[in-house]
Design an enzyme around this catalytic site. Structure first.
Site, short mmCIF file in Angstrom:
data_model
loop_
_atom_site.label_atom_id
_atom_site.label_comp_id
_atom_site.label_asym_id
_atom_site.label_seq_id
_atom_site.Cartn_x
_atom_site.Cartn_y
_atom_site.Cartn_z
N ASP A 178 0.90 -1.15 0.00
CA ASP A 178 0.00 0.00 0.00
C ASP A 178 0.93 1.19 0.00
OD1 ASP A 178 -1.45 2.29 0.85
OD2 ASP A 178 -3.05 0.97 1.50
N HIS A 179 1.04 1.88 -1.13
CA HIS A 179 2.13 2.86 -1.23
C HIS A 179 1.96 4.02 -0.25
CE1 HIS A 179 -0.58 5.15 -3.90
NE2 HIS A 179 0.20 6.19 -3.70
N HIS A 241 -5.75 2.73 1.28
CA HIS A 241 -5.01 3.88 1.79
C HIS A 241 -5.68 4.51 3.02
CE1 HIS A 241 -3.10 3.21 -1.93
NE2 HIS A 241 -3.85 3.98 -2.69
C1 BG6 Z 1 -3.81 4.74 -6.21
C2 BG6 Z 1 -5.17 4.82 -6.81
O1 BG6 Z 1 -3.70 3.65 -5.34
O2 BG6 Z 1 -3.54 5.94 -5.47
C3 BG6 Z 1 -5.32 6.05 -7.67
O3 BG6 Z 1 -5.40 3.65 -7.60
C4 BG6 Z 1 -4.94 7.28 -6.92
O4 BG6 Z 1 -6.64 6.17 -8.17
C5 BG6 Z 1 -3.57 7.10 -6.26
O5 BG6 Z 1 -4.90 8.37 -7.82
C6 BG6 Z 1 -3.26 8.27 -5.34
O6 BG6 Z 1 -1.95 8.18 -4.92
P1 BG6 Z 1 -1.14 9.49 -4.48
O7 BG6 Z 1 0.17 8.95 -4.00
O8 BG6 Z 1 -1.04 10.35 -5.69
O9 BG6 Z 1 -1.96 10.13 -3.41
#
Ligand code: BG6
Length: 483
Positions: A178-179, A241
């Site tokens: 989960d980044h 997230h």
């Molecule tokens: C991803 C989603 O996991 O996270 C995207 O699939 C979203 O839809 C993105 O835009 C958002 O990531 P960040 O790091 O730009 O907040």
């Protein structure tokens, strides 16, 4: 750092994530001297690429996405690590080439990280095919697998994918990404809570009135309709997230800063979540969504959601956690606002707008990473109190100009065998258990709140504001100075 050869096999190397994030993050770790000496990166894909194609592709990727740290000499050393191997993901017989390629590089006794950056429908096939050829067996070196999100489409599919993963790999070898957990500011939530003494005594239902998590994006569905229209905001943002942020905020202090202790506490939070009532949810679509290319003209997919959730435990009983996320919103911001209770008795006059503005601790996850603490102060030369912010901005407090990308930390942790920032199987399933009934209720329950609309560039539908107004609260957007 290990002497043993380490091979990272990136499945889906020709894709977007590899180009934008994985290759630049590996390169950044490489120039910081954080990767094993004898590292090889094997791109795996369906296309008829050669090593040279991958090298060209990676070069472009660094030029486009890592230009600030690009260095000709470092690139010269990095490119020597790269090679390509062609695999047809669902076809087991094509994995023999890959196995032979990997063994030719490392003699079979290396450490190996398989990184699945591919369409989720192939996860199970790849895992089984690796298993069938014994490629998950640890024969001297370790074997690990990184699996991107989405992990499952609902509880049932997540459980079934977990079963497949566990039929080949031990849970300790599985790294579910989960980044958001790799973001510096998300990692800092634990440091803030547990490396200081001032927050913990007030971090509970006696002092906190409500907690708000906002993940707003300005981007719309763009070119991702093929994936997004089948998923929607609950699966795309909330299940992963947002619930991860929530569990970092709500968890009990872990006994150690390690993967077992941390994840034990996070999973307890998710398991303590009370079933969400449909009346405590809002779903909406931005105007124009159904006209986007690839979106069904009668699509019922929400691009925005707001909900109220409770954690039924000693610390949080009856304290609302409000979550909202949407695409095509006014500003890109991810923030957590912890709103404290009012003073029991106010002897001061407040400015009109301060009526609802209690003390708020705002954790600005992105952009302009930092923390704000909203306190009341006397307006000079007047006898009135006003809310003012004490602010910490990463760009001032730390020397780092650019924060490392989340993937940089996550790839490194996977190589180093630190699973703290990865999701355990029971966490994934607990998160699905929270969102599944909402998604199903929206689809099947005639009493579910109807789909709302909102204008692109707004903060979402009025119903989202009403959800909080019912409890005499308002959404905070402290990190942007808009309220
Ligand atoms: C991803 C989603 O996991 O996270 C995207 O699939 C979203 O839809 C993105 O835009 C958002 O990531 P960040 O790091 O730009 O907040």
């Amino acid at each position: 750092m290990t002497d043993r050869p380490t091979v990272i096999a990136i499945f889906g190397v020709t894709g977007d994530l590899a180009r934008r994030k994985l290759i630049p993050s590996l390169y950044s770790n490489f120039i910081k001297g954080r990767l094993p000496e004898r590292l090889r990166i094997v791109g795996v894909g369906r296309r008829d690429w050669t090593d040279a194609t991958l090298i060209d592709h990676s070069h472009q990727s660094l030029r486009n996405y890592a230009s600030a740290i690009y260095d000709e000499r470092a690139w010269g050393r990095f490119r020597e690590r790269l090679s390509y191997s062609k695999v047809n993901l669902p076809r087991p017989e094509t994995y023999r080439n890959l196995r032979d390629d990997l063994e030719a590089l490392d003699g079979g006794a290396s450490n190996r990280l398989y990184y699945l950056s591919i369409a989720p429908e192939f996860y199970a096939d790849v895992i089984r095919n690796l298993g069938a050829l014994g490629m998950a067996r640890e024969n001297g070196g370790w074997r690990r697998i990184v699996i991107e999100k989405p992990f499952g489409y609902n509880m049932e599919t997540a459980q079934s994918l977990n079963r497949v993963a566990h039929s080949v790999f031990d849970e300790s070898q599985v790294y579910r990404i989960d980044h958001y957990l790799g973001k510096e500011t998300a990692q800092n939530i634990l440091f803030m809570r547990f490396a200081n003494t001032i927050f913990e005594p007030i971090w509970n239902r006696s002092h906190i009135s409500n907690v708000q998590v906002t993940v707003a994006e300005t981007v719309d569905v763009g070119t991702r309709a093929g994936y997004y229209d089948g998923s929607g905001v609950m699966r795309d943002m909330v299940q992963n997230h947002m619930l991860q942020l929530l569990s970092l905020i709500a968890m009990e202090p872990p006994s150690a800063f390690d993967a077992v202790a941390l994840r034990n506490e996070k999973v307890k939070v998710l398991q303590a979540a009370r079933a969400i009532k449909l009346e405590d949810t809002v779903r909406a679509q931005y105007d124009g969504y159904r006209r986007a290319e690839g979106v069904a003209p009668d699509s019922g997919t929400p691009t925005f959601a707001a909900l109220k959730l409770f954690i039924d435990n000693w610390r949080w009983k009856d304290i609302p956690f409000y979550l909202r996320s949407g695409k095509a919103m006014r500003q890109k911001t991810t923030q957590v606002n912890i709103q404290f209770k009012r003073p029991p008795n106010s002897i001061f006059e407040l400015t009109e707008r301060d009526d609802y503005a209690r003390n708020v601790l705002s954790i600005c996850i992105q952009p302009d990473e930092g923390m704000h603490l909203t306190i009341k102060a006397k307006i000079p030369d007047e006898q009135i109190a006003k809310s003012v912010d004490m602010e910490l901005h990463y760009k001032n407090a730390f020397i780092a100009d650019n924060l490392p990308d989340a993937y940089e930390r996550l790839i490194l942790d996977a190589i180093n065998g630190d699973a703290q920032l990865f999701i355990r199987s029971d966490e994934i399933e607990s998160a699905w258990k929270i969102v599944d009934p909402v998604i199903e209720g929206w689809q099947c329950d005639p009493g579910a709140p109807p789909m709302q609309r909102y204008s692109p560039g707004s903060w979402g539908p009025a119903a989202a504001a009403e959800l909080l107004e019912r409890d005499e609260h308002v959404w905070r957007i402290s990190c942007l100075h808009e309220d």
